[in-house]
Design an enzyme around this catalytic site. Structure first.
Site, PDB file in Angstrom:
ATOM      1  CG  HIS A  65      68.630  53.482  34.255  1.00 59.19           C
ATOM      2  ND1 HIS A  65      69.125  54.554  33.552  1.00 59.19           N
ATOM      3  CD2 HIS A  65      67.595  53.969  34.990  1.00 59.19           C
ATOM      4  CE1 HIS A  65      68.429  55.642  33.840  1.00 59.19           C
ATOM      5  NE2 HIS A  65      67.494  55.311  34.712  1.00 59.19           N
ATOM      6  CG  PHE A  66      67.352  46.697  31.511  1.00 57.97           C
ATOM      7  CD1 PHE A  66      66.978  46.937  32.823  1.00 57.97           C
ATOM      8  CD2 PHE A  66      66.395  46.159  30.653  1.00 57.97           C
ATOM      9  CE1 PHE A  66      65.683  46.652  33.286  1.00 57.97           C
ATOM     10  CE2 PHE A  66      65.107  45.859  31.096  1.00 57.97           C
ATOM     11  CZ  PHE A  66      64.750  46.102  32.411  1.00 57.97           C
ATOM     12  NE  ARG A  67      72.767  50.061  36.057  1.00 60.69           N
ATOM     13  CZ  ARG A  67      72.500  51.316  36.391  1.00 60.69           C
ATOM     14  NH1 ARG A  67      72.618  52.284  35.483  1.00 60.69           N
ATOM     15  NH2 ARG A  67      72.138  51.632  37.601  1.00 60.69           N
ATOM     16  CG  ASN A  97      72.044  55.968  32.327  1.00 59.43           C
ATOM     17  OD1 ASN A  97      71.108  55.350  31.835  1.00 59.43           O
ATOM     18  ND2 ASN A  97      72.230  56.044  33.633  1.00 59.43           N
ATOM     19  CG  HIS A 179      66.869  62.709  35.984  1.00 58.26           C
ATOM     20  ND1 HIS A 179      67.174  61.473  36.494  1.00 58.26           N
ATOM     21  CD2 HIS A 179      67.062  63.571  37.008  1.00 58.26           C
ATOM     22  CE1 HIS A 179      67.531  61.579  37.766  1.00 58.26           C
ATOM     23  NE2 HIS A 179      67.485  62.865  38.103  1.00 58.26           N
ATOM     24  CG  HIS A 233      62.520  59.609  37.916  1.00 57.03           C
ATOM     25  ND1 HIS A 233      62.851  60.889  37.567  1.00 57.03           N
ATOM     26  CD2 HIS A 233      63.593  58.847  37.604  1.00 57.03           C
ATOM     27  CE1 HIS A 233      64.062  60.898  37.068  1.00 57.03           C
ATOM     28  NE2 HIS A 233      64.529  59.675  37.062  1.00 57.03           N
ATOM     29  CG  ASP A 304      64.932  55.522  37.753  1.00 57.78           C
ATOM     30  OD1 ASP A 304      65.558  55.356  36.691  1.00 57.78           O
ATOM     31  OD2 ASP A 304      65.321  56.280  38.656  1.00 57.78           O
ATOM     32  CG  HIS A 308      74.067  50.930  41.438  1.00 62.92           C
ATOM     33  ND1 HIS A 308      74.830  51.454  40.427  1.00 62.92           N
ATOM     34  CD2 HIS A 308      72.994  51.750  41.561  1.00 62.92           C
ATOM     35  CE1 HIS A 308      74.260  52.556  39.962  1.00 62.92           C
ATOM     36  NE2 HIS A 308      73.136  52.759  40.622  1.00 62.92           N
TER      37      HIS A 308
HETATM   38  O1  DOR Z   1      69.006  56.693  40.881  1.00 65.73           O
HETATM   39  C1  DOR Z   1      69.177  56.703  39.666  1.00 65.73           C
HETATM   40  N1  DOR Z   1      70.075  55.894  39.095  1.00 65.73           N
HETATM   41  N2  DOR Z   1      68.474  57.559  38.914  1.00 65.73           N
HETATM   42  C2  DOR Z   1      68.699  57.700  37.576  1.00 65.73           C
HETATM   43  O2  DOR Z   1      67.969  58.414  36.935  1.00 65.73           O
HETATM   44  C3  DOR Z   1      69.842  56.996  36.955  1.00 65.73           C
HETATM   45  C4  DOR Z   1      70.097  55.749  37.679  1.00 65.73           C
HETATM   46  C5  DOR Z   1      71.289  54.949  37.225  1.00 65.73           C
HETATM   47  O3  DOR Z   1      71.435  54.787  36.005  1.00 65.73           O
HETATM   48  O4  DOR Z   1      71.996  54.427  38.072  1.00 65.73           O
END
Ligand code: DOR
Length: 440
Positions: A65-67, A97, A179, A233, A304, A308
């Protein structure tokens, strides 16, 4: 015609496709491996003396997840791909996402454009399923597959309605990656534990049963529609044992290093840095997952990577977000396990590269052989160095494995025949390419 460029890697301990090692040379021309031999007489425009180092196919991380776009305060495609290059990750598959969600060809094209501009390594993207099946879900290209959040994720990507879920399985034939957590059960348990701020409750709310129920449902639908399914996962012993009995040949599963190496005891030591979805489980789950990986019930490894900020992680549960970074530490974490005798180096390379390329039908990647793309990593299996979160290239600047003393750190990373990382330094001028996916 563009001038040819050649690179020679000399005296490396090369992992061959048959799992054996050859001490010798690898010749690379215009981004492709052209020769692997004990001694290559020609010289190259550039030569790397790799004596004492082990050459592995570059890691393909199939869940990150590279935001970008939308959440760049946590990470962006440039910082994330720098972290990849440092970690020996030469290709990644990124999740939908982001903001906006990657649910249309236009959103996908935007990510591809951004990645072409900024990514030091190769890139591919998933498209996200929503309750309304948009035409692009089935037609957008290039995509590694459809991502379904069965639980734990809010917004339009949450597919917690069984009929909507089944409709996605029933339509089209591209790979579905799930997921697997049951949102109904998570909601019930969230109420039961309402008001609890001890972070360890996270693994109780999103418990083993929530994961098992969703994995069972996904496999049932995959069987009903003979639909190619990948379970992201895997986190519980129960799911691994279920798959040992029930996994059809067209279903694959992955596990993260953290679900193999960390468990609920980590809440006491690292607090919210241990919080992710699906949550960490018990030491017994670690053991069963390891065995399932060694036995081939679990096919490969993904990080994964879900960073944050420190400020976000410093809040109080349940306001702390789930997720931890991974691309910069996954290879040394797994190679340290190999050196300790838990598995072999060849198995690690299979789980982190060869098997991923095969499952996602990524052509010409995952092996060190003539004709394959020169996506490679030279690692040092002799030296040990601790993980230092503050030194990470990832924007978040922390690691759940802080202080772990690891071996197998990348010394040189090569993407498409270009040296992108060498002896601690990134070449930020290098750019990766968009991955392609062969049809079924
Ligand atoms: O812990 C997680 N955070 N699991 C996920 O599948 C999504 C991810 C996120 O995008 O923060």
């Amino acid at each position: 015609m563009a001038p040819t460029s050649s690179l020679l890697i000399r005296r490396a301990r090369i992992l061959l496709p048959n799992g054996e090692f050859l001490v010798g040379d690898v010749q690379i021309c215009d981004g492709k491996i052209v020769n692997v031999a004990a001694k290559i007489v020609e010289s190259g425009d550039r030569e790397i003396d790799a004596i004492g180092l082990t050459l592995l196919p570059g890691v393909i991380d199939p869940q990150v997840h590279f935001r970008e776009p939308g959440l760049e305060h946590k990470e962006d495609l440039f910082t994330a791909s720098c972290a990849c290059a440092k970690g020996g990750v030469t290709s990644f598959l990124e999740m939908p996402n982001t903001r906006p969600l990657t649910t249309t060809q236009a959103a996908l094209d935007d990510k591809l454009r951004r990645a072409a501009e900024k990514c030091l390594v190769n890139y591919g993207f998933f498209i996200g399923a929503t309750a309304e099946i948009l035409p692009d879900l089935l037609n957008a290209n290039p995509v590694s597959g459809i991502k379904i959040f069965m639980g734990s994720m809010h917004g339009d990507l949450l597919m917690d309605d069984a009929a909507n879920l089944e409709a996605v399985f029933a339509k089209g034939d591209r790979l579905i990656a799930v997921h697997a957590e049951d949102q109904v059960r998570i909601n019930q348990r969230r109420q039961e534990f309402a008001g609890v701020t001890d972070i360890a409750v996270h693994s109780k709310i999103q418990d083993n049963q929530a994961a098992l129920l969703a994995t069972q449902l996904a496999v049932k639908l995959s069987k009903k529609y003979q639909r190619r399914l990948h379970i992201l996962h895997l986190s519980t012993g129960e799911e691994a044992e279920f798959l040992r009995q029930e996994k059809p040949s067209w279903v694959t599963a992955e596990v993260t290093p953290q679900h193999l190496l960390l468990n609920t005891s980590a809440y006491e030591t690292i607090g919210s840095f241990a919080q992710m979805n699906p949550p960490l489980r018990s030491a017994r789950d670690n053991e069963i997952l390891w065995q399932a990986l060694l036995d081939g019930v679990i096919d490969f490894i993904a990080t994964d990577h879900a960073p944050h900020t420190l400020a976000e992680k410093a809040q109080t549960y349940p306001n702390t977000p789930s997720g931890m970074p991974g691309v910069e530490t996954s290879l040394p974490l797994m190679l340290t396990q190999a050196v300790a005798g838990k598995c072999t180096v060849a198995q690690v390379a299979n789980w982190m590269s060869t098997a991923v390329a095969k499952a996602y039908k990524i052509p010409n990647k995952g092996k060190i052989a003539p004709g394959f793309d020169a996506d490679l990593v030279l690692v040092d299996l002799e030296k040990y160095r601790p993980v230092v979160g503050a030194e990470m290239a990832s924007k978040c600047g922390w690691s759940s494995f802080e202080g772990w003393n690891l071996t197998g750190w990348p010394v040189v990373t090569i993407v498409g025949g270009k040296v992108v990382f060498e002896n601690g330094k990134l070449d930020t001028n290098v750019r990766g390419e968009a991955l392609t996916f062969d049809a079924d």
